[in-house]
Enzyme design. Structure first.
Site, mmCIF file in Angstrom:
data_model
loop_
_atom_site.group_PDB
_atom_site.id
_atom_site.type_symbol
_atom_site.label_atom_id
_atom_site.label_comp_id
_atom_site.label_asym_id
_atom_site.label_seq_id
_atom_site.Cartn_x
_atom_site.Cartn_y
_atom_site.Cartn_z
ATOM 1 C CG ASP B 332 3.693 10.667 0.546
ATOM 2 O OD1 ASP B 332 2.625 10.086 0.815
ATOM 3 O OD2 ASP B 332 3.749 12.020 0.050
ATOM 4 C CG HIS B 336 -2.103 7.853 -7.945
ATOM 5 N ND1 HIS B 336 -3.362 7.955 -7.232
ATOM 6 C CD2 HIS B 336 -1.285 8.535 -7.341
ATOM 7 C CE1 HIS B 336 -3.450 8.868 -6.248
ATOM 8 N NE2 HIS B 336 -2.082 9.338 -6.175
#
Lengths: 331, 456
Positions: B332, B336
């Site tokens: 996952d 960012h």
């Protein structure tokens, strides 16, 4: 007036002066005590006809309020001005926050302008911690962050209780209402635990932190008990503090109706009569009269609501003074 | 074409046949040319690597990575994401369709294939969206997506919005022989306490959330959708894959469904397997209700959906990985920017940058005795390959003649995570500064060197 308690530091150690005030979970009983003593001296200044002393001349305080507020913002502004600090108010509208500037960049800008202290009100929990992590020279005071903490409100509440009860050791304080969303309840729980008071939380189960309702789990608040029945909770209480009910909670499905809430959790005369004689009634404001508190009580003899506001100014003067001069000495 | 490569005297772990023995591996012309024996000729120009004390395994397969391209190139590109994957020992990344535009047309699948080919590193296999625009209303053109190269379907980031849509997806994708992956989150629970920030919840319901004054994301929000999906699998058939399983209750549902012979698989992330909700308090996972919060609290780099859970959930997840209830480790990986995380907690985006720390984190479970190494390797290779289906079995073997997707790692090398030096654009990991034990040394994809850490 009470005398100052000795600071509980081990011999040979020195306690670093506090830089930020983020919550009361890192305050010792003696630190609270010393601060409240200082606030009492500030109340004396408030009683003078010329309410101004030069203690913080040349210091810059910025109130950065990114959520609506009247009493807390004005209280900080007045506290700073009475100590002769230059106080600059920055709000949500008319500032670069409106243009989408990030909180970090706004705060770094204020720091670059050499602001000594930022008083932050923010709709999201933890925002003052975030500033404390990123600011290197500017101090941060939490004036309410989301559902998390409101330490100066809790300190002014403690001051109000101490003035009337003398000591908080062994006092029973009942906090009624929407505890789940209440930064006031959380900060009070820590301050009251440090001061030796016992706290009873009372309100709808839909407005209690689940971790407190769960048997055998790790509770998030120290030394609190739950009693959903207000009549039972209020028995022999020294202090009854009722919390603001936000109207949108009912729309969010957390309450059947305001009528049912009022019937079960409104503090009224009949319920107050179960508390100790002379028990204090407190509310952090702004009030919904006729919802969480009966109108007649809000303006009645046991109400400390206006006293809380006055103490708030004195307490914030003491706090700004301590943070900006590094000492608890009185001006 | 790279020069032939001979790795000598390494521990060769091959989950495709259960073998685990010290030996040599020769890679030549893009395939595994020889394995096991120290005999045989060494071709001219062969690079010889001493693998003593190290492990050779099939390259890792990640079922769940967010490569952000197209549309999120400030967070990651296919070039930087695949470079990060190679550094983490991965030779195959399945990328998620929550891009802009969404991977809901053959055009976007083909774009991703082209970018991956240009990057020239490791294999990228896209998941297509279940619903057009991931909006939870209409099914995508699944057959066209599959023909273009999609290996399964998911609306990841969102759950498959309704039970009806899930039923239709399982029926339709099932006929194509492809799995439907679901991000199991009941929005009616997790979105009830809106923070007004537009970002999801990222902390487990419990004392940590309550202490921080944050709305908690309860386990029930995952468990209820896992249960829904399993009931629909029984109704509709097909193949169901549960993304980033995080709760003891969700594990119990999957375990029971497998016992009943249903075609359900599940993945778990390195962070849910090794970290707990306490990481949100800052202080690298330490902290108790008796301690004061500090400036390091509200650790946005530990904000992830589903959130890091309680220690009991973490232990249940490790047990489920060991006993096979969880088929695969998937990262996952959710890169960012600094600005995405340098905000108050409620406003921060969810997700961690994981590819480059995955093995080091997971080896902690092996060194701690919770998992044996061959099982971990299986869950990083043959486990995820089985979720993708029989045609990908060759990606998870060291058998002679198969494509040379191979990783060499030192299980005992201690190193300090330095996020600033990541190949990934995402520096968002709370593990920055932590010491991990176990490090990838060499990644070979299709016979080509994709990452070479032997010099450093």
């Amino acid at each position: 007036m009470t005398t100052r308690a000795p600071v509980e530091a081990a011999p040979g150690t020195s306690v670093a002066p506090r830089r930020h005030v983020l919550d009361l979970d890192d305050f010792s009983a003696s630190e609270i005590h010393v601060l409240l003593d200082s606030a009492e001296a500030m109340r004396e200044v408030l009683g003078r006809s010329i309410k101004k002393v030069p203690s913080l001349r040349g210091k810059v305080v910025v109130t950065l309020f990114l959520e609506p507020s009247t009493r807390t913002r004005v209280s900080f502004e007045q506290a700073g001005k009475m100590l002769s600090a230059d106080v600059i108010n920055v709000g949500e509208t008319g500032s670069s926050a409106e243009k989408g500037e990030s909180l970090l960049n706004t705060a770094l800008t204020l720091q670059a302008m050499r602001a000594d202290l930022i008083v932050l009100r923010h709709p999201h929990s933890g925002a003052p911690y975030f500033l404390a992590r990123h600011l290197t020279s500017t101090a941060v005071v939490n004036a309410g962050d989301g559902m998390h903490a409101h330490p100066t409100q809790a300190l002014l509440d403690l001051m109000t209780m101490r003035r009337h009860l003398g000591s908080l050791e062994g006092a029973k304080v009942v906090i009624v209402g929407d505890v789940l969303h209440s930064r006031v309840a959380r900060s009070n729980a820590f301050g009251l635990a440090a001061s030796g008071a016992s706290v009873v939380l009372c309100g709808p189960p839909t407005m209690m932190p689940l971790d407190l309702l769960r048997p055998g789990g790790t509770p998030s608040l120290p030394n609190v008990t739950l009693e959903p029945d207000l009549d039972a909770a209020i028995e022999d209480a020294d202090v009854v503090m009722t919390l603001r009910l936000q109207a949108e909670r009912q729309a969010a499905g957390m309450l059947p109706s305001l009528r049912e809430y009022t019937r079960r959790w409104q503090v009224n005369e009949a319920r107050m009569s179960r508390a100790k004689p002379g028990a204090l009634l407190m509310h952090p404001g702004p009030m919904n009269e006729g919802v969480e508190i009966a109108s007649s009580l809000a303006h009645g003899g046991s109400s400390q609501i206006e006293e809380q506001v006055t103490n708030g100014v004195a307490l914030r003067m003491a706090l700004l003074y301590q943070l900006l001069t590094g000492t608890e000495e009185r001006p | 074409m790279s020069a032939p490569l001979l790795i000598r005297n390494a521990r060769l772990i091959d989950p495709s046949d259960g073998s685990d023995a010290v030996g040599d591996l020769l890679i030549k012309d893009g395939v595994i040319a020889r394995r096991g024996s120290a005999n045989g000729s060494v071709p001219d120009g062969t690079r010889v690597v001493d693998g003593t004390g190290m492990v050779v395994a099939p390259g890792f397969i990640d079922l769940h990575a967010h490569l952000r391209e197209p549309g999120g190139e400030d967070k990651e590109t296919i070039a930087t994401g695949t470079a990060a994957g190679a550094r983490g020992g991965f030779t195959t990344l399945c990328c998620m369709p929550n891009t802009t535009p969404t991977i809901d047309s053959a055009t976007v699948v083909e774009f991703i294939a082209r970018q991956a080919a240009d990057a020239g590193s490791i294999r990228v296999l896209p998941f297509g969206a279940v619903s057009r625009g991931r909006s939870g209303v209409e099914l995508t053109d699944m057959e066209e997506l599959a023909r273009a190269g999609a290996v399964g379907f998911t609306d990841d980031g969102n759950p498959v919005a309704t039970g009806h849509l899930m039923q239709m997806a399982l029926l339709y994708a099932g006929q194509l022989g492809l799995p439907v992956m679901d991000h199991c989150e009941d929005h009616s629970i997790t979105r009830a306490h809106s923070t007004g920030s537009g970002q999801g919840l990222g902390v487990n319901e419990g004392w940590v959330a309550s202490r921080l004054g944050l709305a908690g994301y309860p386990s029930a929000a995952e468990e209820s959708i896992v249960a829904r999906d399993i009931a629909l699998l029984e109704l509709a058939g097909g193949a169901l894959h549960i993304a980033h399983l995080s709760t003891a209750g969700g594990i119990a549902h999957v375990r029971r469904a497998k016992e009943r012979g249903l075609r359900v698989t599940a993945e778990a992330t390195p962070h849910h397997l090794t970290m707990t909700e306490a990481w949100v308090l800052g202080a690298h996972g330490r902290g108790s209700p008796d301690e004061a919060l500090g400036a390091a609290s509200y650790e946005t780099r530990a904000k992830v959906s589903p959130p890091l859970r309680a220690e009991t959930d973490r232990q249940a997840l490790v047990e489920a990985l060991a006993d096979g209830t969880v088929d695969a480790v998937a990262t996952d990986h959710a890169p960012h920017t600094f600005a995405d995380k340098a905000v108050p907690f409620d406003e921060a985006t969810v997700g961690l940058s994981v590819l480059e720390t995955a093995l080091g984190s997971l080896m902690g479970l092996v060194h701690g005795g919770a998992l044996d190494l061959p099982t971990l390797v299986q869950r990083l290779t043959a486990g995820p390959a089985s979720v993708l289906g029989e045609r990908y079995a060759d990606l998870a073997t060291l058998r002679k003649g198969t494509p040379a997707d191979v990783v060499l790692f030192d299980p005992d090398e201690s190193w300090v995570v330095d996020a600033a030096s990541f190949a990934s654009k995402g520096k968002n990991t709370p593990l920055d500064g932590e010491t991990l034990v176990g490090r990838v040394k060499l990644t070979v994809a299709g016979g080509e060197i994709a990452f070479d850490g032997l010099a450093s």
